[in-house]
Design a protein around this motif. Structure first.
Motif, mmCIF file in Angstrom:
data_model
loop_
_atom_site.group_PDB
_atom_site.id
_atom_site.type_symbol
_atom_site.label_atom_id
_atom_site.label_comp_id
_atom_site.label_asym_id
_atom_site.label_seq_id
_atom_site.Cartn_x
_atom_site.Cartn_y
_atom_site.Cartn_z
ATOM 1 N N SER A 20 14.129 -5.477 0.760
ATOM 2 C CA SER A 20 14.601 -4.312 0.084
ATOM 3 C C SER A 20 14.674 -4.791 -1.426
ATOM 4 O O SER A 20 14.707 -3.829 -2.501
ATOM 5 N N GLU A 21 14.831 -6.165 -1.616
ATOM 6 C CA GLU A 21 15.169 -6.574 -3.261
ATOM 7 C C GLU A 21 14.005 -6.380 -3.935
ATOM 8 O O GLU A 21 12.914 -6.878 -3.351
ATOM 9 N N ARG A 22 14.232 -5.961 -5.389
ATOM 10 C CA ARG A 22 12.901 -6.056 -6.093
ATOM 11 C C ARG A 22 12.784 -7.665 -6.526
ATOM 12 O O ARG A 22 13.499 -8.557 -6.550
ATOM 13 N N PRO A 23 11.334 -7.736 -6.850
ATOM 14 C CA PRO A 23 11.013 -9.122 -6.878
ATOM 15 C C PRO A 23 12.074 -9.944 -8.100
ATOM 16 O O PRO A 23 12.284 -11.020 -7.678
ATOM 17 N N TRP A 24 12.186 -9.497 -9.379
ATOM 18 C CA TRP A 24 12.832 -10.204 -10.149
ATOM 19 C C TRP A 24 14.492 -10.387 -9.583
ATOM 20 O O TRP A 24 14.988 -11.681 -9.844
ATOM 21 N N ARG B 112 6.420 -8.046 -2.305
ATOM 22 C CA ARG B 112 7.609 -7.367 -2.611
ATOM 23 C C ARG B 112 7.485 -6.036 -3.743
ATOM 24 O O ARG B 112 8.383 -5.443 -4.025
ATOM 25 N N MET B 113 6.171 -6.248 -4.284
ATOM 26 C CA MET B 113 6.294 -5.142 -5.541
ATOM 27 C C MET B 113 5.804 -3.676 -4.908
ATOM 28 O O MET B 113 5.155 -3.565 -3.750
ATOM 29 N N PRO B 114 6.624 -2.794 -5.400
ATOM 30 C CA PRO B 114 6.265 -1.449 -5.029
ATOM 31 C C PRO B 114 4.742 -1.345 -5.263
ATOM 32 O O PRO B 114 3.958 -1.554 -5.912
ATOM 33 N N GLN C 70 3.220 -0.685 -8.607
ATOM 34 C CA GLN C 70 3.361 -1.847 -9.529
ATOM 35 C C GLN C 70 2.635 -2.950 -9.178
ATOM 36 O O GLN C 70 2.718 -3.838 -9.954
ATOM 37 N N ARG C 71 2.076 -2.985 -8.133
ATOM 38 C CA ARG C 71 1.546 -4.122 -7.358
ATOM 39 C C ARG C 71 0.379 -4.440 -8.236
ATOM 40 O O ARG C 71 -0.803 -3.651 -8.444
#
Length: 197
Positions: A83-87, A143-145, A148-149
């Motif tokens: 669930s964590e965003r990439p950065w 991991r990117m939505p 935004q991939r």
């Protein structure tokens, strides 16, 4: 059969580690110019041919610890919650493994300073990080939505992240280790990640 394979792999890992440790010790004692593959092999009590089965150069043997740390870092990124965003996952993974003390192991500090003082080692270190960048890109893409991939964005993020880790250590050394490494890491990752949040 599985037990034998496990033992064989453990022996290989032990030999690789022994060669790395011998390379580090001798480089610190003799200097990079006087360090030879033969001396490393002798110190690890293996043949020159055995050395060649594990490493292609004295620089690669010397920087094996960096490669191991980047591989461990990749494992920590993969272990972060999906669930964590990439950065955010990258930043958390860096903190999961960074020394959080004012004065990390003096030997580690000496090695970091030694590497920094040799352009050929810095170039090899960059190549080591770059060789694992592809795997990091794949993890970031996953991991990117959907909206935004982008492979380009993932490559930029991976390259920026790995460069940030090197910059944080260099910045920390420039400050004579007066500030905790974790604090410097926070500063650098926050600045670098501004465009990826």
């Amino acid at each position: 059969m599985d037990t034998a394979l496990g033992l064989r792999e453990r022996k290989k890992a032990a030999t690789r580690q022994a060669l790395h440790e011998a390379a580090v010790r001798l480089a610190m004692e003799l200097g990079l110019d006087r360090l030879t593959v033969e001396a490393i092999a002798d110190a690890a009590t293996v043949s020159r041919r055995t050395f060649s089965n594990y490493f292609t150069s004295k620089e690669e043997a010397l920087l094996y610890g960096d490669r191991s740390r980047v591989e461990e870092l990749l494992g920590r990124v993969r272990a972060r919650p999906r669930s964590e965003r990439p950065w955010a996952a990258l930043t958390a993974a860096a903190h999961d493994g960074s020394p959080d003390q004012l004065a990390p192991d003096p030997e580690w500090v000496a090695r970091a300073r030694f590497i920094r003082s040799h352009d050929v080692l810095l170039a090899q270190q960059v190549a080591t990080f770059a060789s694992l960048e592809r795997e990091l890109v794949a993890e970031l893409l996953s991991r990117m939505p959907e909206a935004q991939r982008s492979p380009t964005r993932a490559r930029l993020m991976a390259a920026c992240y790995l460069a940030s880790l090197r910059v944080a250590v260099q910045e920390w050394l420039d400050r004579s280790a007066a500030t905790p490494l974790a604090t410097v890491l926070d500063e650098v990752l926050a600045e670098a990640g501004a465009g990826f949040a």
